[in-house]
Design a protein around this motif. Sequence first.
Motif, short mmCIF file in Angstrom:
data_model
loop_
_atom_site.label_atom_id
_atom_site.label_comp_id
_atom_site.label_asym_id
_atom_site.label_seq_id
_atom_site.Cartn_x
_atom_site.Cartn_y
_atom_site.Cartn_z
N ASP A 42 25.27 19.02 124.65
CA ASP A 42 24.73 19.32 126.01
C ASP A 42 23.17 18.52 125.94
OD1 ASP A 42 23.48 21.13 124.52
OD2 ASP A 42 23.54 22.72 125.72
N GLY A 50 30.76 16.59 127.87
CA GLY A 50 31.68 17.93 127.93
C GLY A 50 32.04 18.61 128.96
N ARG A 78 29.59 23.77 125.54
CA ARG A 78 28.77 22.64 125.18
C ARG A 78 27.84 22.88 124.28
NH1 ARG A 78 26.64 20.75 130.45
NH2 ARG A 78 26.37 18.53 129.56
#
Length: 233
Positions: A42, A50, A78
């Motif tokens: 992320d 993701g 994530r």
Amino acid sequence: MYIADKNIKLPEDPNTIVWKYLDLSKFVDLLLYRKLFMSRSDKFEDQYEGTFSEPTFEEIKKLSINNPGFLEYYKTHRKNVVISSWHINEYESFAMWQIFTQKSEGLAIQSTLGRIQNALNADIEYEQHIGEVNYIDYKKEYIPFDNTFFPFLFKRKSFQYEREIRIISDLTSHNLEIDNGLKIDVDICNLIEKIYIHPKSENWYKKLVIDLVERLGFDFTIEKSDLESDILI
């Protein structure tokens, strides 16, 4: 440790050539500590990393009506997935030099899929998988979610030029607080087949790279960039 997963798309030929373009500081860090940095998923620039395409997200929302934790899992997952990105190409890529290096400085590591798979066996703490990224239309096409890695192996079609394969690990079971990522043990001599120096770099920079590699005890083949070849008329 590399774990093969028959459900994840990957070139069959272990001699498939792959590249990693990086700046000098990251290269020195790799050689000095003999560890490969893997970024938290992320933290990538692409905000879609993701996540799911629109058709898949609509299906997940329906499944979450009676199970709200189902959607929440994907939102938080994530931060526990880490990735190292590589570029599939038989040759150097001018575009990759432009995107991943700056100021006419930087390097490219040339490896192969088989070398990476073997090099990852140096790490016994985490499981790594390798997958080829699929490029799709996020408004129309479906991303399967029967494998927790699939959301990280699909990207929008506008990124097709990356021709990316990914080393990917899910660290959920390790209960770690991951900041920007983490480093995993890797067999450097297995990982690196050749090193290419930025085609526009000056002679002092080339010498610096060569000296650094030697002083750190490695004898990798260091190639002149094909993009630097002399013009023949």
